[in-house]
Design a protein around this motif. Sequence first.
Motif, short mmCIF file in Angstrom:
data_model
loop_
_atom_site.label_atom_id
_atom_site.label_comp_id
_atom_site.label_asym_id
_atom_site.label_seq_id
_atom_site.Cartn_x
_atom_site.Cartn_y
_atom_site.Cartn_z
N ARG A 31 53.57 21.59 19.85
CA ARG A 31 54.99 21.40 19.53
C ARG A 31 55.68 20.70 20.70
NH1 ARG A 31 56.42 25.32 15.47
NH2 ARG A 31 54.64 25.20 14.05
N PRO A 32 56.95 20.33 20.54
CA PRO A 32 57.65 19.68 21.66
C PRO A 32 57.73 20.56 22.92
CG PRO A 32 58.83 19.31 19.61
CD PRO A 32 57.74 20.30 19.29
N THR A 33 57.66 21.88 22.75
CA THR A 33 57.76 22.79 23.90
C THR A 33 56.40 23.18 24.48
OG1 THR A 33 57.80 24.62 22.33
CG2 THR A 33 59.93 23.84 23.16
N SER A 34 55.31 22.68 23.89
CA SER A 34 53.97 23.06 24.34
C SER A 34 53.67 22.51 25.73
CB SER A 34 52.92 22.52 23.37
OG SER A 34 53.11 23.04 22.08
N TYR A 115 51.31 27.23 22.62
CA TYR A 115 52.44 27.15 23.55
C TYR A 115 51.93 26.82 24.97
CZ TYR A 115 56.94 28.25 25.69
OH TYR A 115 58.13 28.17 26.38
N ASN A 116 50.85 27.49 25.37
CA ASN A 116 50.25 27.23 26.68
C ASN A 116 48.80 26.80 26.52
OD1 ASN A 116 52.06 29.95 27.09
ND2 ASN A 116 52.34 28.52 28.77
N PRO B 72 55.01 29.07 32.54
CA PRO B 72 55.83 30.07 31.87
C PRO B 72 55.24 30.31 30.48
CG PRO B 72 56.95 27.94 31.91
CD PRO B 72 55.70 27.78 32.71
N SER B 73 55.18 31.58 30.05
CA SER B 73 54.48 31.88 28.80
C SER B 73 55.41 32.18 27.64
CB SER B 73 53.53 33.06 29.00
OG SER B 73 54.28 34.24 29.17
#
Lengths: 124, 124
Positions: A31-34, A115-116, B72-73
């Motif tokens: 996603r854009p925040t990944s 996400y991470n 950051p997770s």
Amino acid sequence: MGDIQAIAKQFTDFYYSTFDSNRSALQAVYRPTSMLTWEGSPILGATDITEKLVSLPFEKVQHKVTTFDAQPSSPTIASILVSVTGLLLVDDSPNPLQFSQIFHLIPDAGSYYVYNDVFRLNYG
Amino acid sequence: MGDIQAIAKQFTDFYYSTFDSNRSALQAVYRPTSMLTWEGSPILGATDITEKLVSLPFEKVQHKVTTFDAQPSSPTIASILVSVTGLLLVDDSPNPLQFSQIFHLIPDAGSYYVYNDVFRLNYG
């Protein structure tokens, strides 16, 4: 914990088979925040992450998972932390490279996104 | 990101120096909800995790961190994912063992505790 192991296994099977056959399709899991940290370099967002993965300088690549661990990462949402170690076979090199990778999967709309993502080669 | 790197570095420095000098003191970084997966075996809670770490069959141990990454997770809380690879020197063995470890640090009352911990030795 059964579900978590199964979901994590399904994700990593999909991720590495897609990486090894059609890297650009990996954009769908980000996603854009990944965030990806690739060998120490931080990269933000699905577009830049996919560009990085597609630009890696090898033609043929194969991941072989050696160890695989998954844990729930939150008491409140169904997020999952996945830790993988394995071997990377690149082009026609006879010497596999050892790697470690972690994924933090966040549930959204009946599916999961990354996400991470932290990737490291392990030199002896 | 600066703070996150610094906090993660401070935590891992503390964790490994404590592991190598006084393993039982590691109980302070875990909580009843903490998870450790040690070489594939799941262990729940500070008491059992500490018991496992203290019972590991070596007298002298030294961790040497080779790579260290932190992200950051969560978009909502100041939690941190830390990925470490390194070498483990055990007793008087001249052959260091390669390891991968991840920590998921959750903020609480001005400090952090370990919610997730996954440890693996990497065999070539």
